[in-house]
Motif scaffolding. Structure first.
Motif, short mmCIF file in Angstrom:
data_model
loop_
_atom_site.label_atom_id
_atom_site.label_comp_id
_atom_site.label_asym_id
_atom_site.label_seq_id
_atom_site.Cartn_x
_atom_site.Cartn_y
_atom_site.Cartn_z
N TYR A 247 46.79 89.59 -7.69
CA TYR A 247 46.11 89.24 -6.43
C TYR A 247 46.42 90.21 -5.30
CZ TYR A 247 45.48 84.74 -8.77
OH TYR A 247 45.14 83.75 -9.66
N TYR A 248 47.24 91.23 -5.57
CA TYR A 248 47.67 92.12 -4.50
C TYR A 248 46.50 92.82 -3.81
CZ TYR A 248 52.63 91.61 -5.75
OH TYR A 248 53.89 91.12 -5.97
N ASP A 249 45.56 93.30 -4.57
CA ASP A 249 44.45 94.05 -3.98
C ASP A 249 43.66 93.20 -3.00
OD1 ASP A 249 45.14 96.30 -5.37
OD2 ASP A 249 43.68 96.01 -6.98
N VAL A 250 43.31 91.99 -3.41
CA VAL A 250 42.49 91.14 -2.54
C VAL A 250 43.28 90.67 -1.32
CG1 VAL A 250 43.03 88.96 -3.70
CG2 VAL A 250 40.83 89.23 -2.54
N LEU A 251 44.60 90.50 -1.47
CA LEU A 251 45.41 90.06 -0.34
C LEU A 251 45.62 91.16 0.68
CD1 LEU A 251 48.20 87.98 -2.16
CD2 LEU A 251 46.37 87.08 -0.72
N GLU A 252 45.76 92.41 0.23
CA GLU A 252 46.06 93.53 1.12
C GLU A 252 44.81 94.26 1.61
OE1 GLU A 252 49.08 94.31 2.34
OE2 GLU A 252 49.80 92.51 1.33
N GLN A 253 43.74 94.16 0.87
CA GLN A 253 42.55 94.97 1.20
C GLN A 253 41.31 94.11 1.44
OE1 GLN A 253 42.12 97.92 -1.88
NE2 GLN A 253 44.31 98.39 -1.89
N GLY A 254 41.53 92.85 1.81
CA GLY A 254 40.39 91.97 2.07
C GLY A 254 39.52 92.51 3.19
N SER A 255 38.22 92.17 3.15
CA SER A 255 37.27 92.71 4.12
C SER A 255 37.36 92.04 5.48
CB SER A 255 35.84 92.55 3.57
OG SER A 255 35.56 91.18 3.32
N ASN A 256 37.91 90.82 5.55
CA ASN A 256 37.97 90.08 6.80
C ASN A 256 39.37 90.19 7.40
OD1 ASN A 256 38.33 87.76 8.67
ND2 ASN A 256 36.25 87.23 8.00
N ARG A 257 39.46 90.88 8.53
CA ARG A 257 40.76 91.18 9.12
C ARG A 257 41.49 89.92 9.59
NH1 ARG A 257 41.87 95.24 14.30
NH2 ARG A 257 44.14 94.84 14.44
N SER A 258 40.77 88.99 10.22
CA SER A 258 41.42 87.78 10.74
C SER A 258 42.01 86.95 9.60
CB SER A 258 40.43 86.94 11.55
OG SER A 258 39.36 86.50 10.72
N ILE A 259 41.31 86.89 8.48
CA ILE A 259 41.81 86.14 7.33
C ILE A 259 43.03 86.84 6.75
CG2 ILE A 259 41.29 85.43 4.97
CD1 ILE A 259 38.47 84.81 5.85
N ARG A 260 43.01 88.19 6.73
CA ARG A 260 44.17 88.94 6.23
C ARG A 260 45.40 88.64 7.07
NH1 ARG A 260 41.06 93.65 6.25
NH2 ARG A 260 42.54 94.60 7.73
N GLU A 261 45.22 88.55 8.39
CA GLU A 261 46.35 88.26 9.28
C GLU A 261 46.88 86.85 9.06
OE1 GLU A 261 44.83 89.02 13.15
OE2 GLU A 261 45.09 91.21 13.01
N LEU A 262 45.97 85.89 8.85
CA LEU A 262 46.40 84.52 8.58
C LEU A 262 47.18 84.45 7.26
CD1 LEU A 262 43.21 82.47 9.58
CD2 LEU A 262 45.42 82.45 10.74
N ILE A 263 46.69 85.18 6.27
CA ILE A 263 47.36 85.18 4.97
C ILE A 263 48.74 85.83 5.08
CG2 ILE A 263 47.29 86.17 2.65
CD1 ILE A 263 44.28 85.72 2.67
N HIS A 264 48.81 86.92 5.87
CA HIS A 264 50.10 87.60 6.05
C HIS A 264 51.11 86.65 6.71
CE1 HIS A 264 52.96 90.83 6.71
NE2 HIS A 264 53.03 90.49 8.00
N ASP A 265 50.67 85.91 7.71
CA ASP A 265 51.55 84.94 8.37
C ASP A 265 51.98 83.85 7.39
OD1 ASP A 265 52.71 83.61 10.83
OD2 ASP A 265 51.25 82.08 10.22
N TYR A 266 51.04 83.43 6.52
CA TYR A 266 51.34 82.41 5.52
C TYR A 266 52.38 82.92 4.52
CZ TYR A 266 50.51 78.91 1.87
OH TYR A 266 50.66 77.91 0.94
N GLN A 267 52.26 84.18 4.14
CA GLN A 267 53.23 84.79 3.23
C GLN A 267 54.62 84.82 3.86
OE1 GLN A 267 50.69 88.34 2.71
NE2 GLN A 267 51.10 88.14 0.50
N GLN A 268 54.70 85.21 5.13
CA GLN A 268 56.00 85.27 5.81
C GLN A 268 56.64 83.89 5.93
OE1 GLN A 268 56.24 88.80 5.42
NE2 GLN A 268 57.75 88.20 6.96
#
Length: 541
Positions: free
Chosen positions: A427-448
């Motif tokens: 899942y690394y590619d979709v988590l790090e290179q997703g097309s929607n920036r706001s969703i990527r930031e939410l996911i990054h916060d969720y990971q932390q």
């Protein structure tokens, strides 16, 4: 007549060994959990370790049993290597008490006058004690009585056997003495008891059937023979077990070599000038002196011996999947076996936490290691499961019976954490290179936040976790998880996110969500491995 003597000899050895077994087993079971505390308190310094080794072996009357138990305690993390080395020194002095008991009591007192009453008293305590300590002490007392009854048969058998076997003609040459050393070694190897070999040697000496120098060589061989028990107990065992067994072998080899040299030099004088003395007491004294010389010779070298051993036998520890604490020798004490299993589960917790954090952080440098680490975790969990089953076959208290299923529950959680972590890289590619920036930031916060949860669930020694902090964090994570899911679904409906990418993101989130749940459950149920009287409260799901 010869067959009758051989029957008495065989029966005497059998009764002697049975008595030793009952004494050892009874004292071990009577000690129970207290044995661990006693050993830890008694080995706080090298001198106290030496003294406790002497005392415990004198009480249990089996250096082999204490040595094997020490190996088990080292594996269970209850003793350090240095502590166990000094304990082994003490064991070798403590085992000489058996010789003194035989020399001072066995050949000078009417054995039946006290041995048979001891058997009767011991069995009375065994039958009336139930599961109390008095029952186990009773078994030890009965064993002590059988020990002397067996000795009486040995003494009588050898009194008549010397006319059939001309043992007094044994050579005093170096070759003859070395042959006696080998005979003592193999005698101990066959019976797995240096005390039994010592009893036979003293009986031969009391009957005048063997020269004193040859008897001394048999004693040295019996001392060397105790190493066979230690070596057999560590076949396929862990590195710590092999280190302490090696210390035992080194000690006995060095002292045995010194003893043989002394006997070769002094054999002629001993046999010609000491025959008017009490040879049985002389032999018991030689046994003690011989071991004291060994301790005196090795005591200044203990630090060097410890460093030498720590550099050896490291091959099994190169693989995390090899257990370090699970040892068969402590299965006879279920409370200690549970602690060993708990220590092993703590190792699995550390490994799976490391895997989970690396997987969720999308550390590509760790990607290639995750599959190998998962295999190690699964292998170790399998070993824990097998050990759990072996504990369950013992006579358990209700408290320990309740702990075993909890241990299996934890292995299930840790196995799932390892499996989910090993699958995260897809899942690394979709988590790090997703097309929607706001969703990527939410996911990054969720990971932390998930990594913070993992850190809060860290298992520490002597800490009984209640699960309060981790339960609070998992609720916060649940809210974040539902919020991100809503954003992904809304973005997909609005056409801001590709349907295939939406599915992959939802799968990745579900994967992390499932991983966090397993981590929190493992932390919450960890305290169920702790005895009830010491346990913190557990938050129910």
């Amino acid at each position: 007549m010869m067959l009758g003597l051989l029957g008495d000899l065989a029966g005497g050895i059998g009764l002697f060994l049975l008595g030793m077994h009952l004494m050892t087993t009874g004292m071990q079971q009577a000690a129970g959990q207290g044995l661990k505390k006693a050993l830890q308190a008694a080995t706080e310094s090298p001198l106290r370790g030496l003294a406790s080794g002497i005392l415990i072996t004198a009480i249990v009357q089996s250096s082999s049993a204490v040595t094997v138990a020490t190996i088990g305690f080292v594996n269970a993390g209850l003793l350090k290597l240095r502590q166990s080395i000094t304990l082994i020194y003490g064991c070798n002095i403590g085992t000489t008490i058996t010789g003194w008991l035989i020399a001072l009591i066995g050949f000078k007192v009417n054995i039946s006058a006290f041995a048979l009453p001891m058997v009767a008293i011991g069995m009375f305590l065994k039958l009336t004690g139930g599961e109390r300590k008095s029952s186990h002490f009773g078994m030890a007392i009965a064993g002590f009585g059988l020990f002397f009854i067996g000795l009486d048969y040995l003494k009588n058998a050898f009194d008549g056997l010397d006319s059939y076997l001309p043992l007094d003609q044994m050579s005093n040459s170096a070759t003859g003495l070395i042959m006696c050393v080998l005979a003592g070694f193999f005698l101990t190897l066959l019976m797995q008891s240096s005390s039994a070999a010592m009893a036979i040697t003293l009986s031969l000496t009391a009957a005048g059937s063997i020269p004193i120098a040859s008897a001394g060589a048999l004693v040295i061989g019996a001392n060397l023979g105790t190493t066979s028990t230690a070596m057999l107990s560590v076949i396929g065992a862990t590195s710590n077990a092999k280190r302490i067994a090696a210390a035992h072998v080194i000690f006995n080899l060095i002292t045995g070599f010194i003893g043989v040299i002394l006997l070769v030099l002094l054999a002629g004088i001993i046999n010609s000038d000491l025959n008017n003395l009490n040879l049985v007491i002389l032999l018991a004294g030689f046994h003690t002196l011989f071991n004291l010389i060994g301790v005196a010779a090795l005591w200044p070298l203990t630090d060097h011996l410890e460093r030498f051993l720590n550099k050896r036998f490291c091959s099994q520890e190169e693989s995390f999947g090899q257990p370090r604490f699970l040892d068969k020798t402590i299965l006879s004490s279920p409370a200690l076996a549970v602690e060993a299993m708990k220590s092993e589960l703590s190792r699995v917790s550390v490994l799976t936490a490391k895997m989970a954090k690396a997987a969720i952080s999308a550390e590509t440098s760790e990607t290639s290691k995750l599959a190998a680490l998962m295999n190690s975790a699964q292998q170790l969990n399998d070993k824990i499961g097998e050990y759990n089953q072996k504990i369950a076959q013992r006579n358990l208290t209700q408290e320990i019976s309740e702990i075993l299923p909890s241990a299996m529950r934890l292995t299930r959680y840790y196995s799932e954490i390892a499996r989910l972590s090993a699958l995260m890289p897809k899942y690394y590619d979709v988590l790090e290179q997703g097309s929607n920036r706001s969703i990527r930031e939410l996911i990054h916060d969720y990971q932390q936040s998930t990594i913070e949860l993992i850190d809060s669930c860290e298992i520490k020694d002597n800490v009984y976790m209640s699960g309060m902090e981790s339960r609070t964090l998992i609720k916060q994570l649940e809210n974040k998880y539902q919020n991100i899911k809503s954003h992904i679904l809304e973005s997909n409906i609005a056409g801001k996110l590709d349907p295939q990418e939406s599915i992959l993101l939802l799968d990745a989130l579900s994967h992390i969500h499932r991983l966090s749940e397993q981590v929190e459950k493992a932390a919450r149920f960890w305290s169920s491995l702790t005895p009830m009287q010491s346990r913190d409260s557990v938050i129910n799901p």
